[in-house]
Design a protein around this motif. Structure first.
Motif, PDB file in Angstrom:
ATOM      1  N   LEU A 102      41.018   5.996  38.840  1.00 20.38           N
ATOM      2  CA  LEU A 102      41.762   5.048  39.611  1.00 20.38           C
ATOM      3  C   LEU A 102      42.283   5.757  40.813  1.00 20.38           C
ATOM      4  O   LEU A 102      42.452   5.054  41.748  1.00 20.38           O
ATOM      5  CB  LEU A 102      43.031   4.641  39.132  1.00 20.38           C
ATOM      6  N   LEU A 103      42.115   6.962  41.148  1.00 19.81           N
ATOM      7  CA  LEU A 103      42.708   8.029  42.248  1.00 19.81           C
ATOM      8  C   LEU A 103      41.419   8.005  43.158  1.00 19.81           C
ATOM      9  O   LEU A 103      41.032   9.060  43.405  1.00 19.81           O
ATOM     10  CB  LEU A 103      43.338   9.021  41.850  1.00 19.81           C
ATOM     11  N   ASN A 104      40.913   7.009  43.446  1.00 19.63           N
ATOM     12  CA  ASN A 104      39.566   6.684  44.053  1.00 19.63           C
ATOM     13  C   ASN A 104      39.773   5.821  45.303  1.00 19.63           C
ATOM     14  O   ASN A 104      39.849   4.530  44.884  1.00 19.63           O
ATOM     15  CB  ASN A 104      38.561   6.915  43.389  1.00 19.63           C
ATOM     16  N   THR A 105      39.585   6.236  46.433  1.00 18.12           N
ATOM     17  CA  THR A 105      39.938   5.209  47.412  1.00 18.12           C
ATOM     18  C   THR A 105      38.855   3.953  47.598  1.00 18.12           C
ATOM     19  O   THR A 105      38.872   3.027  48.338  1.00 18.12           O
ATOM     20  CB  THR A 105      39.983   5.791  48.843  1.00 18.12           C
ATOM     21  N   SER A 106      37.945   4.325  46.768  1.00 19.80           N
ATOM     22  CA  SER A 106      36.434   3.182  46.794  1.00 19.80           C
ATOM     23  C   SER A 106      36.514   2.220  45.542  1.00 19.80           C
ATOM     24  O   SER A 106      35.660   1.531  45.342  1.00 19.80           O
ATOM     25  CB  SER A 106      35.294   4.097  46.968  1.00 19.80           C
ATOM     26  N   PHE A 107      37.747   2.428  44.780  1.00 20.88           N
ATOM     27  CA  PHE A 107      37.701   1.813  43.561  1.00 20.88           C
ATOM     28  C   PHE A 107      38.708   0.699  43.497  1.00 20.88           C
ATOM     29  O   PHE A 107      39.991   1.014  43.827  1.00 20.88           O
ATOM     30  CB  PHE A 107      38.119   2.787  42.609  1.00 20.88           C
ATOM     31  N   ARG A 108      38.321  -0.450  43.297  1.00 20.69           N
ATOM     32  CA  ARG A 108      39.204  -1.588  43.198  1.00 20.69           C
ATOM     33  C   ARG A 108      39.314  -2.171  41.444  1.00 20.69           C
ATOM     34  O   ARG A 108      38.118  -2.268  41.057  1.00 20.69           O
ATOM     35  CB  ARG A 108      38.943  -2.675  44.093  1.00 20.69           C
ATOM     36  N   VAL A 109      40.357  -2.700  41.271  1.00 13.87           N
ATOM     37  CA  VAL A 109      40.311  -3.493  40.098  1.00 13.87           C
ATOM     38  C   VAL A 109      41.248  -4.413  40.013  1.00 13.87           C
ATOM     39  O   VAL A 109      42.361  -4.580  40.400  1.00 13.87           O
ATOM     40  CB  VAL A 109      41.432  -2.432  38.887  1.00 13.87           C
ATOM     41  N   SER A 110      40.400  -5.866  39.343  1.00 10.75           N
ATOM     42  CA  SER A 110      41.046  -7.042  39.436  1.00 10.75           C
ATOM     43  C   SER A 110      42.215  -6.817  38.261  1.00 10.75           C
ATOM     44  O   SER A 110      42.137  -6.489  37.180  1.00 10.75           O
ATOM     45  CB  SER A 110      40.139  -8.039  38.976  1.00 10.75           C
ATOM     46  N   ALA A 111      43.444  -7.359  38.696  1.00  3.77           N
ATOM     47  CA  ALA A 111      44.549  -7.200  37.713  1.00  3.77           C
ATOM     48  C   ALA A 111      45.442  -8.553  38.007  1.00  3.77           C
ATOM     49  O   ALA A 111      45.302  -9.479  38.969  1.00  3.77           O
ATOM     50  CB  ALA A 111      45.278  -5.732  38.416  1.00  3.77           C
ATOM     51  N   ARG A 112      46.639  -8.497  37.224  1.00  5.72           N
ATOM     52  CA  ARG A 112      47.354  -9.837  37.119  1.00  5.72           C
ATOM     53  C   ARG A 112      48.456  -9.295  36.615  1.00  5.72           C
ATOM     54  O   ARG A 112      49.024  -8.158  36.061  1.00  5.72           O
ATOM     55  CB  ARG A 112      46.852 -10.734  36.403  1.00  5.72           C
ATOM     56  N   LEU A 113      49.681  -9.976  37.120  1.00  5.70           N
ATOM     57  CA  LEU A 113      51.272  -9.682  36.502  1.00  5.70           C
ATOM     58  C   LEU A 113      51.099 -10.138  35.086  1.00  5.70           C
ATOM     59  O   LEU A 113      50.787 -11.264  34.752  1.00  5.70           O
ATOM     60  CB  LEU A 113      52.194 -10.395  37.300  1.00  5.70           C
ATOM     61  N   ALA A 114      51.619  -9.443  34.168  1.00  3.93           N
ATOM     62  CA  ALA A 114      51.514  -9.800  32.776  1.00  3.93           C
ATOM     63  C   ALA A 114      52.231 -11.165  32.280  1.00  3.93           C
ATOM     64  O   ALA A 114      51.798 -11.746  31.633  1.00  3.93           O
ATOM     65  CB  ALA A 114      51.936  -8.484  31.839  1.00  3.93           C
ATOM     66  N   GLU A 115      53.392 -11.063  33.089  1.00  5.98           N
ATOM     67  CA  GLU A 115      54.282 -12.409  32.804  1.00  5.98           C
ATOM     68  C   GLU A 115      54.024 -13.375  33.438  1.00  5.98           C
ATOM     69  O   GLU A 115      53.883 -14.621  32.869  1.00  5.98           O
ATOM     70  CB  GLU A 115      55.755 -11.924  32.929  1.00  5.98           C
ATOM     71  N   LYS A 139      52.090 -15.820  47.255  1.00  3.55           N
ATOM     72  CA  LYS A 139      53.244 -15.999  47.539  1.00  3.55           C
ATOM     73  C   LYS A 139      54.336 -16.596  46.649  1.00  3.55           C
ATOM     74  O   LYS A 139      55.622 -16.483  46.494  1.00  3.55           O
ATOM     75  CB  LYS A 139      53.584 -16.312  48.916  1.00  3.55           C
ATOM     76  N   TYR A 140      53.591 -17.393  46.002  1.00  3.37           N
ATOM     77  CA  TYR A 140      54.350 -18.284  44.995  1.00  3.37           C
ATOM     78  C   TYR A 140      54.667 -17.385  43.617  1.00  3.37           C
ATOM     79  O   TYR A 140      55.250 -18.204  42.613  1.00  3.37           O
ATOM     80  CB  TYR A 140      53.413 -19.490  44.326  1.00  3.37           C
ATOM     81  N   ALA A 141      53.903 -16.136  43.285  1.00  2.74           N
ATOM     82  CA  ALA A 141      54.438 -15.431  42.355  1.00  2.74           C
ATOM     83  C   ALA A 141      55.942 -15.208  42.222  1.00  2.74           C
ATOM     84  O   ALA A 141      56.500 -14.996  43.197  1.00  2.74           O
ATOM     85  CB  ALA A 141      53.743 -14.065  42.495  1.00  2.74           C
ATOM     86  N   HIS A 142      56.113 -15.092  40.927  1.00  2.00           N
ATOM     87  CA  HIS A 142      57.745 -14.491  40.634  1.00  2.00           C
ATOM     88  C   HIS A 142      57.558 -13.137  40.284  1.00  2.00           C
ATOM     89  O   HIS A 142      57.061 -12.595  39.116  1.00  2.00           O
ATOM     90  CB  HIS A 142      58.250 -15.299  39.596  1.00  2.00           C
ATOM     91  N   ILE A 143      57.970 -12.110  41.285  1.00  3.42           N
ATOM     92  CA  ILE A 143      57.716 -10.595  41.130  1.00  3.42           C
ATOM     93  C   ILE A 143      59.151 -10.051  41.218  1.00  3.42           C
ATOM     94  O   ILE A 143      59.954 -10.398  41.971  1.00  3.42           O
ATOM     95  CB  ILE A 143      56.858 -10.071  42.287  1.00  3.42           C
TER      96      ILE A 143
END
Length: 222
Positions: A102-115, A139-143
């Motif tokens: 994960l500590l690699n500047t060329s690596f991206r992971v699709s992610a989401r807020l769990a709640e 911008k509509y996310a509740h973070i």
């Protein structure tokens, strides 16, 4: 009886339990039999030992002590013993493998807020080995601070729901269309000695279907 041997034993036990839980989930989802074919387990887990790991370069990699001969394959996910996201396998020899951290500047992971469920992308921009960015969140996310960020499952690498980290701060971008967030990684990348490897048995089927989303023309259709 050393701490290292105890850690290895615990990691092996976790892999065994993960395989059992996956089997139960498949059964409960009635996935054992579809179209006359045995669905089997969606994910398989096996423990491995870290033999080399870097955290202070722009492109960091992890070397593990299992390879093709032990069933490791490119694109398998790598998790910490606790089940947190660590990286993915990018190269294998007969008895060793290399994972992109994960500590690699060329690596991206699709992610989401769990709640909240809002989608974004996790990537590391260098520097602190314990934090990463979670960007392009609507911008509509509740973070709020402390919200858990998990793998979205879109890449076929990490199982959906694998924990990546927790929100430390969220900033609305200047164009006010999305949030840029800073997360603290769940896995302690500087202290990896044992990991879990995850094989997605449905990845090839899903990727093949995604490459050909349109149904084949029916030559017999009138």
């Amino acid at each position: 009886f050393s701490l290292r041997s105890e850690n290895i034993r615990l990691t092996e036990r976790i892999a065994e339990l993960e395989n059992r839980l996956d089997a139960v989930g498949e059964y409960e989802a009635a996935m054992q039999e579809q179209m006359g074919m045995n669905a089997g387990h969606r994910y398989e887990y096996q423990p491995a030992r870290v033999v080399a790991n870097s955290i202070n370069r722009p492109q960091n990699y992890i070397t593990i002590d299992k390879g093709f001969n032990q069933g490791v394959a490119i694109n398998m996910a790598v998790l910490s013993p606790e089940g947190y996201a660590v990286g993915t396998i990018v190269n294998c020899s007969e008895n060793f493998s290399i994972a992109r951290s994960l500590l690699n500047t060329s690596f991206r992971v699709s992610a989401r807020l769990a709640e909240d469920g809002s989608i974004g992308s996790v990537h590391w921009n260098g520097g602190d080995s314990q934090v990463a960015d979670f960007d392009d969140v609507t911008k509509y996310a509740h973070i709020t601070e402390g919200d858990v960020v998990v793998a979205a499952g879109f890449s076929h690498y990490f199982p959906s729901g694998v924990i990546i980290g927790k929100i430390e701060r969220a900033t609305l971008r200047e164009n006010a269309t999305s949030y840029n967030c800073r997360i603290r990684l769940a896995a302690d990348m500087s202290r990896l000695s044992n990991v879990l490897l995850v094989k997605n048995n449905a990845a090839i089927e899903a990727q093949t279907l995604e490459e050909h989303p349109q149904p084949a023309a029916d030559e017999n259709k009138q």
